[in-house]
Write a protein that holds these residues in place. Structure first.
Motif, PDB file in Angstrom:
ATOM      1  N   GLY A 121       0.822  -1.196   0.000  1.00 29.02           N
ATOM      2  CA  GLY A 121       0.000   0.000   0.000  1.00 29.02           C
ATOM      3  C   GLY A 121       0.855   1.245   0.000  1.00 29.02           C
ATOM      4  N   GLY A 122       0.216   2.384   0.005  1.00 31.43           N
ATOM      5  CA  GLY A 122       0.968   3.631  -0.042  1.00 31.43           C
ATOM      6  C   GLY A 122       1.608   3.828  -1.404  1.00 31.43           C
ATOM      7  N   GLU A 123       2.866   4.249  -1.405  1.00 32.75           N
ATOM      8  CA  GLU A 123       3.549   4.598  -2.653  1.00 32.75           C
ATOM      9  C   GLU A 123       4.668   3.641  -3.031  1.00 32.75           C
ATOM     10  OE1 GLU A 123       4.606   8.606  -1.236  1.00 32.75           O
ATOM     11  OE2 GLU A 123       3.454   9.359  -2.943  1.00 32.75           O
ATOM     12  N   ARG A 124       4.924   2.637  -2.204  1.00 36.78           N
ATOM     13  CA  ARG A 124       6.085   1.775  -2.449  1.00 36.78           C
ATOM     14  C   ARG A 124       5.786   0.710  -3.497  1.00 36.78           C
ATOM     15  NH1 ARG A 124      10.216   3.245   0.352  1.00 36.78           N
ATOM     16  NH2 ARG A 124       9.933   4.413   2.292  1.00 36.78           N
ATOM     17  N   VAL A 125       6.824   0.384  -4.275  1.00 37.61           N
ATOM     18  CA  VAL A 125       6.710  -0.522  -5.411  1.00 37.61           C
ATOM     19  C   VAL A 125       7.521  -1.783  -5.137  1.00 37.61           C
ATOM     20  CG1 VAL A 125       7.274  -0.832  -7.857  1.00 37.61           C
ATOM     21  CG2 VAL A 125       6.348   1.363  -7.041  1.00 37.61           C
ATOM     22  N   TYR A 126       6.901  -2.934  -5.390  1.00 34.21           N
ATOM     23  CA  TYR A 126       7.588  -4.217  -5.232  1.00 34.21           C
ATOM     24  C   TYR A 126       7.286  -5.107  -6.437  1.00 34.21           C
ATOM     25  CZ  TYR A 126       8.166  -2.931  -0.313  1.00 34.21           C
ATOM     26  OH  TYR A 126       8.494  -2.279   0.858  1.00 34.21           O
ATOM     27  N   PHE A 127       8.335  -5.741  -6.931  1.00 34.67           N
ATOM     28  CA  PHE A 127       8.170  -6.718  -8.000  1.00 34.67           C
ATOM     29  C   PHE A 127       8.026  -8.119  -7.400  1.00 34.67           C
ATOM     30  CE2 PHE A 127      10.366  -3.360 -10.410  1.00 34.67           C
ATOM     31  CZ  PHE A 127       9.519  -3.270 -11.501  1.00 34.67           C
ATOM     32  N   TRP A 342      -5.104   6.353  -6.575  1.00 34.03           N
ATOM     33  CA  TRP A 342      -5.970   7.533  -6.424  1.00 34.03           C
ATOM     34  C   TRP A 342      -7.109   7.245  -5.444  1.00 34.03           C
ATOM     35  CZ3 TRP A 342     -11.003   8.467  -8.826  1.00 34.03           C
ATOM     36  CH2 TRP A 342     -11.407   9.815  -8.809  1.00 34.03           C
ATOM     37  N   LEU A 343      -7.583   6.005  -5.456  1.00 35.74           N
ATOM     38  CA  LEU A 343      -8.636   5.597  -4.529  1.00 35.74           C
ATOM     39  C   LEU A 343      -8.077   5.221  -3.156  1.00 35.74           C
ATOM     40  CD1 LEU A 343     -10.788   3.401  -6.943  1.00 35.74           C
ATOM     41  CD2 LEU A 343     -11.380   5.665  -6.041  1.00 35.74           C
ATOM     42  N   GLY A 344      -6.745   5.186  -3.032  1.00 37.26           N
ATOM     43  CA  GLY A 344      -6.122   4.844  -1.761  1.00 37.26           C
ATOM     44  C   GLY A 344      -6.106   3.362  -1.462  1.00 37.26           C
ATOM     45  N   LEU A 345      -6.206   2.512  -2.497  1.00 37.37           N
ATOM     46  CA  LEU A 345      -6.283   1.065  -2.300  1.00 37.37           C
ATOM     47  C   LEU A 345      -4.957   0.409  -2.658  1.00 37.37           C
ATOM     48  CD1 LEU A 345      -9.789   0.591  -3.945  1.00 37.37           C
ATOM     49  CD2 LEU A 345      -9.265   0.576  -1.495  1.00 37.37           C
ATOM     50  N   PRO A 346      -4.559  -0.650  -1.957  1.00 35.53           N
ATOM     51  CA  PRO A 346      -3.315  -1.361  -2.283  1.00 35.53           C
ATOM     52  C   PRO A 346      -3.409  -1.946  -3.690  1.00 35.53           C
ATOM     53  CG  PRO A 346      -4.169  -2.037  -0.131  1.00 35.53           C
ATOM     54  CD  PRO A 346      -5.245  -1.244  -0.798  1.00 35.53           C
ATOM     55  N   SER A 347      -2.552  -1.507  -4.575  1.00 32.85           N
ATOM     56  CA  SER A 347      -2.715  -1.821  -5.994  1.00 32.85           C
ATOM     57  C   SER A 347      -1.876  -3.014  -6.420  1.00 32.85           C
ATOM     58  CB  SER A 347      -2.348  -0.600  -6.849  1.00 32.85           C
ATOM     59  OG  SER A 347      -1.022  -0.179  -6.592  1.00 32.85           O
TER      60      SER A 347
END
Length: 511
Positions: A121-127, A342-347
């Motif tokens: 969640g938030g802004e962090r990116v993981y592969f 944008w919806l604040g959901l874990p993408s």
């Protein structure tokens, strides 16, 4: 080691030998670890985002969802859904917004080794990985063949050594295990035996969840322990495009929530086939369908951990062939990540799904383009990103190794440029201009080398003559050699003898 080399170089002033030693040592701190911040790429404007969301709300409010299992329909109506026409269930806007508001915005994907857990969640990116490849690119012959249970064990222990794969979902289907219960059990066992990263699997039917959670409890230390720190999430596709539920998958959702298994609810519509061919229309329908999964989870247990996995898939409209490496796939998954964030959901989005069959120029172009776009857009979890080939029909050991290095470069791009007084280098520029006339070997340069630069171990940066004298090995060859070395030496034993014995006693179908 690198720091001691730097000190010697500062004293002696030796040129080429010092630089070679530094090059070999590499940085002492990883300049681009997983979890970098995404979101700089925004293919959709604020008006675009609002328009897509409004259309999704209209679809859910007026058209709604079809083929709703009775058990789920009861829960949805109790939560505020309404009975529509033709047996469909519609979702008022207030219900959808309430599900978004009440959703888990961040949660931990636990590893059995706590040091390997990640926050989603938030802004962090993981592969990470995904996929259900029925073919494996054989490491020895270089030809595709049916995937086996042995391949799944090998892929799992290979990726266990790769730092940029932050969680592992079974990437192939063991086609030599025909019984569906045996398949689910042996898949889960392969994850437990070969890695302590966060993992994910699929349950073919709901009846398989409870016994496999008992297996997880054994690995976790006893009955009920898994649910306290769940280290496996479930990949489920409860929505069948366009706009209807799938009963078997919905039943799996109920069982996973009952047993505390976090869920990744995946929407995987195909543009021009099961969703509109226009990219905006596709995004509106796909968002509505993934929101329908969220409302379902909200109706069953509000706030239960769910990855909002809105995966836009593309087909070649001329032939119907899957186009996982296309530019449309790149922009759609980036837009999907932007919408979810944008919806604040874990993408959760999908990228690096090359259509190439070989490790070749097409492979590199498609993987690099699609995975970078998804990361720059801020996809929290980027699925399918490692090892997948042949439009998700294949998996490659060499691909896992190559993609791990690609992810380092992507993370470095995400890290961006830190502008500070020290980094602007005014004093260093003056010193170089008035002194030796270059920056080689200067303290400012060596500090940046340690801190800011990624040095690949597979990509070859030698000049052509040196490369030829070294055997002229290409990237595929280097990755193949690395994969063979790892599989020959990395044989983890993450289950104790007692746990192994207990699992095998309760699950005699383990191979």
């Amino acid at each position: 080691m690198a720091k001691s080399v730097i000190r010697r170089r500062g004293k002696s002033g030796s040129g080429r030998e010092g630089r070679l030693a530094l090059r070999a040592a590499g940085p002492s701190v990883n300049p681009c670890p997983p979890g970098q911040i995404g979101g700089a790429y925004r293919p959709l404007s604020e008006a675009d985002l609002q328009g897509i969301f409004d259309t999704a709300l209209r679809l859910l409010g007026s058209l709604g969802m079809g083929e709703v299992p009775a058990r789920l329909a009861d829960d949805l109506i109790r939560a505020g859904a309404q009975q529509g026409s033709a047996g469909r269930i519609t979702f008022p806007e207030a219900l959808v917004r309430g599900a978004i508001e009440g959703a888990a915005k961040t949660f931990t994907l636990h590893g059995r080794d706590p040091a390997r857990s990640i926050e989603v969640g938030g802004e962090r990116v993981y592969f990470g990985t995904g996929g259900a490849a029925v073919q494996t690119l054989d490491l020895d012959s270089g030809a595709y063949r049916p995937s086996t249970l042995s391949d799944l064990h090998d892929f799992t222990r290979l990726q266990d050594t790769l730092a940029n794969i932050s969680w592992f979902t079974r990437c192939c289907i063991a086609t030599d295990v025909p019984d569906i219960y045996d398949l689910d059990v042996n898949t889960a066992y392969a994850l437990l035996k070969n890695t302590t990263k966060p993992t994910a699997t699929a349950f073919t039917i709901a009846d398989h969840v409870a016994p496999i959670v008992r297996m997880f409890d054994i690995a976790a230390g006893g009955p009920g322990e898994f649910a306290k720190r769940p280290f496996v999430k479930a990949h489920i596709s409860p929505v069948i495009s366009p706009m209807r539920y799938g009963e078997d998958a919905v039943d799996v959702v109920f069982e996973c929530i009952k047993h505390g298994v976090p869920v990744s609810c995946i929407t995987a519509a195909q543009a021009g086939a099961t969703a509109p061919a226009t990219l905006a229309g596709f995004l509106a329908q796909s968002l509505a369908e993934t929101l329908a999964s969220l409302v379902m989870v909200h109706a069953i247990r509000p706030g239960f951990p769910m990855v909002f996995s809105n995966w836009p898939l593309v087909i070649d409209l001329r032939t119907g062939a899957f186009a996982g490496g296309s530019g449309e796939t790149a922009v759609l998954n980036a837009a999907s990540a932007q919408l979810s964030n944008w919806l604040g959901l874990p993408s959760g989005v999908a990228a690096s799904m090359t259509d190439a069959k070989a490790i070749d120029a097409q492979y590199g172009m498609e993987k690099g383009m699609t995975s970078l776009a998804a990361a720059l857009a801020g996809g929290n979890l980027i699925y399918e990103s490692s090892g997948m080939t042949a439009s998700l029909l294949g998996a490659s050991f060499e691909g896992f190794v190559l993609d791990d290095e690609m992810h380092s470069n992507t993370y470095r791009a995400l890290r961006g440029i830190e502008v500070s007084e020290a980094n602007l280098a005014f004093d260093a520029i003056c010193e170089a201009v008035l002194g030796e006339g270059h920056f080689l070997g200067g303290a400012h340069t060596l500090a940046a080398m340690e801190r800011d630069y990624f040095y690949p171990s597979l990509a070859n940066r030698d000049e052509p003559r040196t490369w030829q004298m070294g055997g002229a090995e290409d990237a595929w060859g280097a990755a193949k050699r690395r994969a063979q070395e790892i599989l020959a030496t990395h044989t983890p034993a993450y289950l104790t003898e007692a746990q192994e014995a207990q699992i095998r006693a309760e699950f005699p179908n383990i191979r």
